[in-house]
Design an enzyme around this catalytic site. Structure first.
Site, PDB file in Angstrom:
ATOM      1  N   TYR A  59      -1.049 -12.534 -14.188  1.00  0.00           N
ATOM      2  CA  TYR A  59      -1.901 -13.369 -13.337  1.00  0.00           C
ATOM      3  C   TYR A  59      -2.844 -14.226 -14.175  1.00  0.00           C
ATOM      4  CZ  TYR A  59      -0.353 -10.092  -9.715  1.00  0.00           C
ATOM      5  OH  TYR A  59       0.404  -9.306  -8.874  1.00  0.00           O
ATOM      6  N   HIS A 124       6.422  -4.750 -13.310  1.00  0.00           N
ATOM      7  CA  HIS A 124       6.106  -5.920 -12.471  1.00  0.00           C
ATOM      8  C   HIS A 124       7.345  -6.756 -12.125  1.00  0.00           C
ATOM      9  CE1 HIS A 124       2.966  -9.390 -11.853  1.00  0.00           C
ATOM     10  NE2 HIS A 124       3.713  -9.186 -10.789  1.00  0.00           N
TER      11      HIS A 124
HETATM   12  P1  NAD Z   1      -2.524 -12.530   0.030  1.00  0.00           P
HETATM   13  O1  NAD Z   1      -1.577 -12.518   1.159  1.00  0.00           O
HETATM   14  O2  NAD Z   1      -3.447 -11.393  -0.133  1.00  0.00           O
HETATM   15  O3  NAD Z   1      -3.325 -13.922   0.129  1.00  0.00           O
HETATM   16  C1  NAD Z   1      -4.279 -14.284  -0.820  1.00  0.00           C
HETATM   17  C2  NAD Z   1      -4.860 -15.657  -0.464  1.00  0.00           C
HETATM   18  O4  NAD Z   1      -5.590 -15.548   0.757  1.00  0.00           O
HETATM   19  C3  NAD Z   1      -5.865 -16.123  -1.518  1.00  0.00           C
HETATM   20  O5  NAD Z   1      -5.873 -17.533  -1.549  1.00  0.00           O
HETATM   21  C4  NAD Z   1      -7.177 -15.608  -0.957  1.00  0.00           C
HETATM   22  O6  NAD Z   1      -8.273 -16.286  -1.483  1.00  0.00           O
HETATM   23  C5  NAD Z   1      -6.973 -15.863   0.522  1.00  0.00           C
HETATM   24  N1  NAD Z   1      -7.779 -14.989   1.418  1.00  0.00           N
HETATM   25  C6  NAD Z   1      -8.098 -13.687   1.255  1.00  0.00           C
HETATM   26  N2  NAD Z   1      -8.807 -13.236   2.305  1.00  0.00           N
HETATM   27  C7  NAD Z   1      -8.937 -14.284   3.163  1.00  0.00           C
HETATM   28  C8  NAD Z   1      -9.549 -14.428   4.431  1.00  0.00           C
HETATM   29  N3  NAD Z   1     -10.178 -13.410   5.030  1.00  0.00           N
HETATM   30  N4  NAD Z   1      -9.486 -15.638   5.037  1.00  0.00           N
HETATM   31  C9  NAD Z   1      -8.838 -16.667   4.451  1.00  0.00           C
HETATM   32  N5  NAD Z   1      -8.230 -16.596   3.242  1.00  0.00           N
HETATM   33  C10 NAD Z   1      -8.284 -15.409   2.611  1.00  0.00           C
HETATM   34  O7  NAD Z   1      -1.665 -12.738  -1.305  1.00  0.00           O
HETATM   35  P2  NAD Z   1      -1.785 -12.186  -2.788  1.00  0.00           P
HETATM   36  O8  NAD Z   1      -3.135 -12.412  -3.358  1.00  0.00           O
HETATM   37  O9  NAD Z   1      -0.606 -12.716  -3.500  1.00  0.00           O
HETATM   38  O10 NAD Z   1      -1.545 -10.626  -2.627  1.00  0.00           O
HETATM   39  C11 NAD Z   1      -2.580  -9.680  -2.757  1.00  0.00           C
HETATM   40  C12 NAD Z   1      -2.557  -8.962  -4.085  1.00  0.00           C
HETATM   41  O11 NAD Z   1      -1.433  -8.093  -4.144  1.00  0.00           O
HETATM   42  C13 NAD Z   1      -2.446  -9.849  -5.327  1.00  0.00           C
HETATM   43  O12 NAD Z   1      -3.708 -10.374  -5.694  1.00  0.00           O
HETATM   44  C14 NAD Z   1      -1.869  -8.880  -6.321  1.00  0.00           C
HETATM   45  O13 NAD Z   1      -2.897  -8.039  -6.804  1.00  0.00           O
HETATM   46  C15 NAD Z   1      -0.912  -8.057  -5.455  1.00  0.00           C
HETATM   47  N6  NAD Z   1       0.474  -8.582  -5.466  1.00  0.00           N
HETATM   48  C16 NAD Z   1       1.369  -8.031  -6.309  1.00  0.00           C
HETATM   49  C17 NAD Z   1       2.662  -8.528  -6.369  1.00  0.00           C
HETATM   50  C18 NAD Z   1       3.653  -7.910  -7.319  1.00  0.00           C
HETATM   51  O14 NAD Z   1       3.352  -6.930  -7.948  1.00  0.00           O
HETATM   52  N7  NAD Z   1       4.832  -8.447  -7.442  1.00  0.00           N
HETATM   53  C19 NAD Z   1       3.052  -9.590  -5.569  1.00  0.00           C
HETATM   54  C20 NAD Z   1       2.126 -10.122  -4.690  1.00  0.00           C
HETATM   55  C21 NAD Z   1       0.846  -9.599  -4.644  1.00  0.00           C
END
Ligand code: NAD
Length: 319
Positions: A59, A124
């Site tokens: 990231y 990952h």
């Molecule tokens: P998400 O669906 O959590 O969306 C994140 C987006 O939504 C960001 O732009 C954030 O600022 C925004 N957001 C958060 N809360 C909000 C709210 N209440 N209102 C409006 N916007 C809001 O997607 P993500 O960040 O990709 O997934 C969450 C976490 O999961 C990642 O940060 C990561 O740590 C993990 N993840 C891991 C993998 C993997 O291992 N392959 C893949 C995806 C995500």
């Protein structure tokens, strides 16, 4: 404000907050974030009962780990009061799940995070590698790291759901402690549901990430790089506008939908500000006290019906 519930994470003995802090936004994956805002978001997360933080060297090309490390240190919370997961095998330079690389990777991550151990180290996005290498080489290397005390538990992550059973079926029980699935337990796509009984039977902790479908289920919409089809993007945009017209927020509804299934230990949502932390914790607390807004949910579900469970390709295509 009421606090978040803590849920058991498989057989690990860990109890994770129902809302987990996804730190990919701290690597500026979704746009610019100041260190000040990042620190404040982490501090607010602790204040409201979030005890789980997830990051990866991938990231922001290691930026997320560095900023999270500084923010955790600045928050000054005792180390045994929170759970940190990071990942290995995926880097901005590419994928490498070899034993040598993942063994080096944890030392680099611990340095950036300024920690002596992480609670969970996850391979990952394993669909980009050889799944047989994950089984025969990567997981055994992580088991050595576990014995050495650098990590407490082992996980695997990825998008296509079939990768999880491929790996779990080929390893002795309790070799993998945790699975992280993303974009498969939200209003537009809940394909993970069918796999939950299997995962529970394997005793693994279940982390579901991206409840907002990486920005699809937000009023401001997804980032430029989002891999969804234009059809899916447009339908989600329509659903967000439908909620807004009713004076509702699609992100709150989406969080509550994902949090409703208690077989999932934690919903990992990416956050970059005090406001987003408060909003997502409020969603969880409101769900406990008043339940989900069924009427708005039904409206959103009917808008999204034509694209239900539509996903996108990820990794090496095996079929
Ligand atoms: P998400 O669906 O959590 O969306 C994140 C987006 O939504 C960001 O732009 C954030 O600022 C925004 N957001 C958060 N809360 C909000 C709210 N209440 N209102 C409006 N916007 C809001 O997607 P993500 O960040 O990709 O997934 C969450 C976490 O999961 C990642 O940060 C990561 O740590 C993990 N993840 C891991 C993998 C993997 O291992 N392959 C893949 C995806 C995500």
């Amino acid at each position: 404000m009421a606090t978040l519930d803590l849920r058991p994470l498989g057989n690990t003995g860990l109890r994770v907050s129902s809302v987990g802090f996804g730190a990919s936004p701290l690597g500026k994956v979704f746009g610019d974030v100041s260190e000040e805002d990042a620190f404040a978001a982490v501090r607010e997360a602790f204040r409201l009962g979030i005890n789980f933080f997830d990051t990866s060297p991938y990231y922001g090309g290691t930026l997320s780990e560095k900023v999270l490390g500084k923010a955790l240190k600045a928050a000054g919370v005792p180390r045994d009061q929170y759970i940190v997961s990071t990942k290995c095998g995926r880097y901005v330079e590419g994928f490498d799940f070899s034993a040598e690389r993942v063994t080096r990777s944890i030392d680099e991550s611990l340095g950036r995070l300024q920690l002596e151990y992480v609670d969970i180290l996850q391979c990952h996005d394993i669909e980009f590698g050889s799944l047989d290498q994950i089984v025969n080489e990567t997981i055994p290397a992580l088991q050595k790291l576990k014995e050495g005390g650098k990590i407490r538990f082992i996980g695997i992550t990825g998008l296509p759901l079939e990768i999880f059973s491929y790996v779990l079926d080929r390893l002795p029980p309790n070799s993998v402690d945790v699975v992280l699935s993303y974009c498969h337990y939200g209003i537009n796509d809940n394909a993970l549901e069918d796999l939950l009984p299997y995962l529970k039977s394997k005793g693994v902790g279940i982390i579901s990430a991206s409840p907002l479908a990486m920005g699809l289920l937000t009023e401001s919409g997804p980032p430029e790089w989002h891999p969804a089809s234009m059809e899916l993007k447009l339908k989600c945009h329509e659903a967000a506008a439908f909620c807004k017209n009713k004076g509702k927020n699609i992100s709150r509804l989406a969080m509550q939908y994902s949090l409703s299934n208690r077989d999932i230990s934690t919903i990992l949502v990416g956050m970059n500000s005090i406001q987003q932390v408060q909003e997502n914790v409020t969603a969880a607390v409101e769900l406990e006290s008043s339940g989900i807004d069924q009427e708005t949910l039904s409206g959103v579900e009917s808008i999204l019906k034509p694209v239900k469970n539509q996903t996108w390709p990820s990794g090496i295509q095996r079929h």
